[in-house]
Structure formats: structure tokens, C-alpha cells
Write an enzyme that holds these catalytic residues in place. Structure first.
Site, mmCIF file in Angstrom:
data_model
loop_
_atom_site.group_PDB
_atom_site.id
_atom_site.type_symbol
_atom_site.label_atom_id
_atom_site.label_comp_id
_atom_site.label_asym_id
_atom_site.label_seq_id
_atom_site.Cartn_x
_atom_site.Cartn_y
_atom_site.Cartn_z
ATOM 1 N N TYR A 142 0.827 -1.215 0.000
ATOM 2 C CA TYR A 142 0.000 0.000 0.000
ATOM 3 C C TYR A 142 0.860 1.263 0.000
ATOM 4 C CZ TYR A 142 -4.656 -1.958 0.888
ATOM 5 O OH TYR A 142 -5.864 -2.591 0.777
ATOM 6 N N LYS A 189 3.479 -15.370 2.932
ATOM 7 C CA LYS A 189 3.684 -16.115 1.685
ATOM 8 C C LYS A 189 5.193 -16.321 1.583
ATOM 9 C CE LYS A 189 2.111 -17.820 -2.238
ATOM 10 N NZ LYS A 189 1.162 -18.964 -2.325
ATOM 11 N N ASP A 221 -2.680 -18.357 1.037
ATOM 12 C CA ASP A 221 -3.690 -19.080 0.253
ATOM 13 C C ASP A 221 -4.342 -20.162 1.107
ATOM 14 O OD1 ASP A 221 -1.185 -20.284 0.270
ATOM 15 O OD2 ASP A 221 -1.236 -20.934 -1.827
ATOM 16 N N ASP A 245 -6.085 -7.036 4.411
ATOM 17 C CA ASP A 245 -7.237 -6.391 3.784
ATOM 18 C C ASP A 245 -8.185 -7.461 3.268
ATOM 19 O OD1 ASP A 245 -8.806 -4.303 2.611
ATOM 20 O OD2 ASP A 245 -7.936 -4.843 0.666
ATOM 21 N N ASP A 249 -11.884 -9.067 5.248
ATOM 22 C CA ASP A 249 -13.212 -9.035 4.620
ATOM 23 C C ASP A 249 -13.794 -10.441 4.558
ATOM 24 O OD1 ASP A 249 -13.115 -6.290 4.159
ATOM 25 O OD2 ASP A 249 -13.902 -6.481 2.120
HETATM 26 C C1 IPM Z 1 -10.258 -1.120 4.294
HETATM 27 C C2 IPM Z 1 -10.549 -0.571 2.913
HETATM 28 C C3 IPM Z 1 -9.395 0.311 2.481
HETATM 29 C C4 IPM Z 1 -8.160 -0.561 2.403
HETATM 30 C C5 IPM Z 1 -9.619 1.058 1.155
HETATM 31 C C6 IPM Z 1 -10.898 1.847 1.166
HETATM 32 C C7 IPM Z 1 -8.440 1.922 0.804
HETATM 33 O O1 IPM Z 1 -10.789 -1.605 2.013
HETATM 34 O O2 IPM Z 1 -10.174 -0.329 5.242
HETATM 35 O O3 IPM Z 1 -10.088 -2.321 4.430
HETATM 36 O O4 IPM Z 1 -7.925 -1.229 1.390
HETATM 37 O O5 IPM Z 1 -7.402 -0.559 3.372
HETATM 38 MN MN MN Z 2 -10.661 -3.573 2.840
#
Ligand code: IPM
Ligand code: MN
Length: 351
Positions: A142, A189, A221, A245, A249
Site C-alpha cells: 500500500y 507467503k 492461500d 485487507d 473481509d
Molecule cells: C479497508 C478498505 C481500504 C483498504 C480502502 C478503502 C483503501 O478496504 O479499510 O479495508 O484497502 O485498506
Molecule cells: Mn478492505
């Protein structure tokens, strides 16, 4: 006690859900005799519209001067399909993380018994799952060098980590594990990436200092698969920025309750507390968005930034009760759907 809270509601449903969390905080303040002082500042697309910068200097200063930051959401569809936009709301988030030194993002993954049937996984797999994903937030791909060749046919992003960056987040992971079931899973990884090998090597060096923690290592993975196959095996997971990230999710939906999960970002300066869902533009202004993730983020704020553990538990109890009694928004309701503001009022009334 007097506490100063910076309120960065941001875009989309941000302002509506943050308003509910503030109602609940005010009820806590009244019951426990605390005075929460809120100051609003712009962030995200809203800040771009107002001053041309998604994380303006004044917003940064306010965060620095506060005891904690309550954050709503950022993002606006007008930027999503425009890869050429020069400033983007997301840059505000990244610059906030960098400037406040928020190197750790903490996402607890818990199940709510009344919602288990909404999980995409079988009930027996998810029931009782309870783990924390700790994501490194200010390093890796990032924030590495990135660019584009002159003829625009080539692009690159580099992933960089220093030993110091790995040590400080793994230390936090170890401390979390010590307070929980004593198990830390390091996701990397290392079979391919040099940065992952640095992670693994660094954690191996740290292991003897934490004899009570059982550390295991898992390729990303494989971890993506095991989260689905056997979510109950995890206690604390620690990983680098982009893996975190994606995995956080993934982890958040297995409980069937994306709209309910809070997060904390902590590090060098003021900590930030925010729901893990986004700005949900389709629901903006309709009073239908689920405020619970933000209300639970306020609970994390009380606990982690202000050390108010009983107060935080009071909020969690009220949220549990609202779910048992079905006082919830349309995304999770089975019968009558309540409005965002009604859920906020009910929760504040049950503190
Ligand atoms: C999160 C979001 C952010 C990230 C985006 C919006 C830049 O997906 O906070 O997880 O990728 O970190
Ligand atoms: Mn995210």
C-alpha cells in the site's frame, strides 16, 4: 471525566450511523458520569468537495488533539469508475493511517447467535467462532514505491517491510493472544516473497520471549481456505497489509453479519474506531443503514482508547438485547424493520 472525541463522519451513510453511536455514547456519559466532547471534521469525498483534500490538515490536527477518533465511512461512487481521478477519497484514509501512525488494524470476528442462520457457512462450522484479525496498516504494498512507465504500458507497486515494522505489530498480536486463548497464527507467503521471509524470521526470533503463546505459520492461500473450512481453529491472526485487507473481509462475512462488525486502528498517535463496512451510497439519507457496527466501534473506543471497560460492556449488552428482541434494521430483520434512528434511540434508551 472529560474526554475529547474527534468525529469524522465522512461520506454516504457515515453521518447517519455516527449519529446513533453518539446517542449511545451520550447515554453512557449520563449513566457513568463522563463528559464526551465531540468535534466534527471533514474527511473523504466530503472533504474533497469542501477543501479539495480528503484528509485536510485541520482534520489531522483535531485527531492529534483528541483522546480518540470516531470514524464513519468514506467513498463516493463518482470516483469508483474514474481511475484517472487525481484525488480520491481513499487517499484520505491512507494518509490518516500514515500520519497518525496507525500501524495495527484490529478486527474482532464474533458470531451473534440470533444471526447464525444468515452465515453463508453451515451452522456447525461457524457457531462459536471467535477470533481477531490483526492487520498491519501502514506498510507493505500500500505504501511502497509505485509508478508507471513513460509509455504507460507498464506499472509497478513494491512491497517493503522493515524488521521494526514487523516486530511492533507481532508484539501486539502476542499481547492479544496472551489475553485470549494463547494462539497466534502468522499469515504470510514465505514460500515466494522476501518480505514474508523477513516476517517469518522476525517472529521466530521473538517466539522465545513469549513462551506461553503457541505460534503457527500459515501461507495466505491456505489461510483463505481454512477461514472457510474451520473458522473455529483461529484465535489471533496477524498479517501484512494487503493479505489482511483481503482476509479480514473474508473473515467478516462468515458470521453472516458484515453490518455488525467494528474495528479499531491503533498505533503511535490517536486511535481510530470505525465500522468495517463502507459508505453504502445506495442507502444514504434513507434512515435504513445498520448502525450497530458503528455503535460497537464506539464500545471499542471506550475500552481501548479510554480504558472504560464496564461502559463498553454496557453497550455490547444493549446491542445483544436489541438483536434478541428484534429491534434491528432491514438488513437483518425477520419481522418489522426498524429505522437507523429508531435502533439508535432504542439502544440509547437501554443503556
Ligand atoms: C479497508 C478498505 C481500504 C483498504 C480502502 C478503502 C483503501 O478496504 O479499510 O479495508 O484497502 O485498506
Ligand atoms: Mn478492505
Amino acid at each position: 471525566m472529560d474526554y475529547k472525541i474527534a468525529v469524522l463522519s465522512g461520506d454516504g451513510i457515515g453521518p447517519e450511523i455516527v449519529e446513533q453511536a453518539i446517542k449511545v455514547l451520550n447515554a453512557i456519559g449520563k449513566k457513568f458520569n463522563h463528559n464526551f466532547r465531540y468535534t466534527e471534521a471533514p474527511v473523504g469525498a466530503t472533504a474533497i468537495d469542501q477543501v479539495g483534500d480528503p484528509f485536510p490538515e485541520e482534520t489531522f490536527q483535531l485527531c492529534m488533539d483528541s483522546d480518540a477518533v470516531l470514524f464513519g465511512a468514506i467513498g463516493d461512487p463518482k470516483y469508483d469508475n474514474d481511475p484517472k481521478a487525481k484525488v480520491r477519497p481513499e487517499q484520505g484514509l491512507l494518509s490518516m493511517r500514515k500520519k497518525l501512525g496507525l500501524y495495527a488494524n484490529i478486527r474482532p470476528v464474533t458470531t451473534f447467535p440470533s444471526l447464525i442462520h444468515k452465515s453463508p457457512l453451515r451452522k456447525d462450522l461457524v457457531e462459536g467462532a471467535d477470533f481477531v484479525v490483526i492487520r498491519e496498516l501502514t506498510g507493505g504494498i500500500y505504501f511502497g514505491d509505485k509508478g508507471r512507465s513513460e509509455d504507460l504500458t507498464k506499472a509497478f507497486d513494491t512491497c517493503t517491510y522493515t524488521k521494526h515494522e514487523v516486530e511492533r505489530i507481532v508484539k501486539l498480536g502476542m499481547e492479544y493472544a496472551a489475553k485470549r486463548k494463547g494462539k497466534l497464527t502468522v499469515v504470510d507467503k514465505a514460500n515466494v516473497l522476501a518480505t514474508s521471509r523477513l516476517w517469518r524470521e522476525t517472529v521466530q526470533e521473538m517466539e522465545p520471549s513469549y513462551p506461553d503463546i503457541e505460534v503457527d505459520y500459515m501461507f495466505v492461500d491456505n489461510a483463505a481456505m481454512q477461514i472457510i473450512q474451520w473458522p473455529k481453529k483461529f484465535d489471533v491472526m496477524v498479517t501484512e497489509n494487503m493479505f489482511g485487507d483481503i482476509l479480514s473481509d473474508e473473515a467478516s462475512v462468515i458470521t453472516g453479519s458484515l453490518g455488525l462488525l467494528p474495528s479499531a486502528s491503533v498505533g503511535i498517535h490517536t486511535s481510530v474506531f470505525e465500522p468495517i463496512h463502507g459508505s453504502y451510497p445506495q442507502a444514504t439519507g434513507k434512515d435504513i443503514a445498520n448502525p450497530i457496527a458503528t455503535v460497537l466501534s464506539a464500545a471499542m473506543l471506550l475500552e481501548l482508547a479510554l480504558n472504560l471497560t464496564d461502559e463498553a460492556q454496557d453497550i455490547r449488552d444493549a446491542v445483544d438485547k436489541s438483536m434478541v428482541e428484534g429491534v434491528v434494521t432491514e438488513d437483518i430483520s425477520e419481522g418489522k424493520a426498524y429505522k437507523t434512528s429508531e435502533v439508535g434511540d432504542w439502544l440509547a434508551g437501554h443503556i
